[in-house]
Design a protein around this motif. Structure first.
Motif, mmCIF file in Angstrom:
data_model
loop_
_atom_site.group_PDB
_atom_site.id
_atom_site.type_symbol
_atom_site.label_atom_id
_atom_site.label_comp_id
_atom_site.label_asym_id
_atom_site.label_seq_id
_atom_site.Cartn_x
_atom_site.Cartn_y
_atom_site.Cartn_z
ATOM 1 N N TRP A 135 32.863 46.087 50.231
ATOM 2 C CA TRP A 135 34.341 46.269 50.188
ATOM 3 C C TRP A 135 34.736 46.497 48.578
ATOM 4 O O TRP A 135 35.587 47.346 48.530
ATOM 5 C CB TRP A 135 35.097 45.310 50.961
ATOM 6 C CG TRP A 135 34.864 45.420 52.402
ATOM 7 C CD1 TRP A 135 34.292 44.431 53.157
ATOM 8 C CD2 TRP A 135 34.970 46.594 53.208
ATOM 9 N NE1 TRP A 135 34.011 44.788 54.172
ATOM 10 C CE2 TRP A 135 34.548 46.130 54.476
ATOM 11 C CE3 TRP A 135 35.591 47.937 53.026
ATOM 12 C CZ2 TRP A 135 34.432 47.014 55.630
ATOM 13 C CZ3 TRP A 135 35.365 48.594 54.234
ATOM 14 C CH2 TRP A 135 34.966 48.052 55.285
ATOM 15 N N MET A 138 33.193 49.841 47.850
ATOM 16 C CA MET A 138 34.104 50.799 48.495
ATOM 17 C C MET A 138 35.308 51.255 47.625
ATOM 18 O O MET A 138 35.682 52.287 47.332
ATOM 19 C CB MET A 138 34.577 50.476 49.822
ATOM 20 C CG MET A 138 33.585 50.563 50.941
ATOM 21 S SD MET A 138 32.901 52.344 51.429
ATOM 22 C CE MET A 138 34.751 52.682 52.197
ATOM 23 N N ILE A 155 27.536 54.530 55.743
ATOM 24 C CA ILE A 155 27.572 52.961 55.823
ATOM 25 C C ILE A 155 26.910 52.503 57.462
ATOM 26 O O ILE A 155 26.967 53.054 58.181
ATOM 27 C CB ILE A 155 28.954 52.482 55.872
ATOM 28 C CG1 ILE A 155 29.624 53.011 54.712
ATOM 29 C CG2 ILE A 155 28.983 50.927 55.782
ATOM 30 C CD1 ILE A 155 28.899 52.468 53.150
ATOM 31 N N ILE A 245 36.061 51.627 58.041
ATOM 32 C CA ILE A 245 35.619 52.239 56.904
ATOM 33 C C ILE A 245 36.792 53.414 56.843
ATOM 34 O O ILE A 245 37.646 53.743 55.897
ATOM 35 C CB ILE A 245 34.330 53.457 57.119
ATOM 36 C CG1 ILE A 245 33.193 52.396 57.153
ATOM 37 C CG2 ILE A 245 34.234 54.546 55.979
ATOM 38 C CD1 ILE A 245 33.146 51.376 55.726
ATOM 39 N N CYS A 249 39.823 53.848 53.920
ATOM 40 C CA CYS A 249 39.933 55.012 53.137
ATOM 41 C C CYS A 249 41.566 55.666 53.274
ATOM 42 O O CYS A 249 42.128 56.124 52.360
ATOM 43 C CB CYS A 249 38.929 56.088 53.582
ATOM 44 S SG CYS A 249 37.254 55.421 52.885
#
Length: 281
Positions: A135, A138, A155, A245, A249
């Motif tokens: 994370w 990310m 991922i 995910i 985002c």
């Protein structure tokens, strides 16, 4: 931060770069064409002229080279020195006069990331879940996308209990000797090929005899043999469900433009997001 070589020596990290160096020997125009085709399909364009492409965890460099062939200005980096060497060898073989930049660095190195320019396309396929802090990686990757730009990720899928079992297999692989590693590869090959037992058995027999030969490229131009080693040994290892995910985002202003899942099984879910816009490529 402990360096990559120390982590590998301590059994805390798979030697991804060594595998990429071996795979690099197989790269040819056919594999490059398949890699480029997969990029074009996901990005929705065959022309990246004038656009910047940042490859986080470039591995062999195959997809950096594909983006370069599509006209992009490419900057690549990888935490593993052998991966950097693999990409440099590829550049020398296929694009020696290019301005393709390759360097050694980690997406978790805040000082390094802060010095990077934002890119039109940030690409990281099968990498962030191997950093040891998915994370945080990310977050850093999202911050490197220019306004209106594209984030292209894959991922590993969260399979619950099975993912935890694979984590144990990967940890054991990296702390074991050569014999145990071969046994883990053989067992994994049989397990993963359980729906195709005859072909899996043939590959296992060839491996045992030492007669396994180069195979035709997989989708994306990859290799069955090297993908198997990467899968079994790939540690650190984290997973995430597609919705996690997506939510992560979206909260940072990204719109989902392309999604390809692994159908709930083993493998990566692939995402293409656009920052602040649902149009453009």
């Amino acid at each position: 931060m402990i360096d990559c070589e120390t982590e590998i020596a301590q059994g805390r990290r798979f030697a991804f770069g060594r595998n990429w160096l071996k795979f690099g020997q197989l790269i040819d125009e056919e594999r490059l064409a398949l890699a480029r085709k997969s990029l074009e399909s996901a990005l929705g364009t065959s022309d990246l002229t004038g656009r910047t492409f940042l490859d986080i965890g470039c591995g062999s460099g195959l997809f950096s080279l594909a983006a370069l062939r599509m006209g992009a200005r490419v900057r690549s980096f990888d935490y593993d020195a052998d991966s950097v060497r693999a990409a440099e060898k590829l550049r020398q073989a296929f694009a020696p006069e290019s301005d393709w930049s390759i360097e050694r660095a980690s997406i978790l190195d805040t000082a390094f990331v802060q010095k990077l320019d934002q890119a039109d396309i940030v690409y990281s396929w099968g990498v962030l879940h191997h950093t040891g802090d998915l994370w945080a990686a990310m977050e850093a990757a999202c911050g490197l996308v220019a306004s209106g730009g594209t984030l292209y990720l894959s991922i590993y899928n969260d399979q619950g209990a099975e993912s935890r079992i694979w984590t144990s297999v990967k940890r054991q692989y990296n702390t074991s000797g050569a014999v145990t590693r071969q046994l883990l590869l053989a067992g994994s090959l049989l397990y993963l090929g359980r729906y195709y037992p005859l072909s899996a058995a043939r590959r296992l027999a060839k491996r045992a005899r030492g007669t396994e030969t180069k195979t035709s490229p997989r989708r994306r131009g990859m290799s069955v043999k090297h993908d198997l080693v990467d899968w079994v040994g790939g540690y650190p290892f984290e997973v995430a469900a597609p919705e996690k995910i997506f939510s992560f985002c979206r909260e940072r202003g990204f719109q989902l433009r392309h999604l390809k899942t692994c159908g709930g099984g083993i493998g990566c879910n692939e995402f293409v997001f656009t920052l602040g816009s649902t149009t453009g490529g």
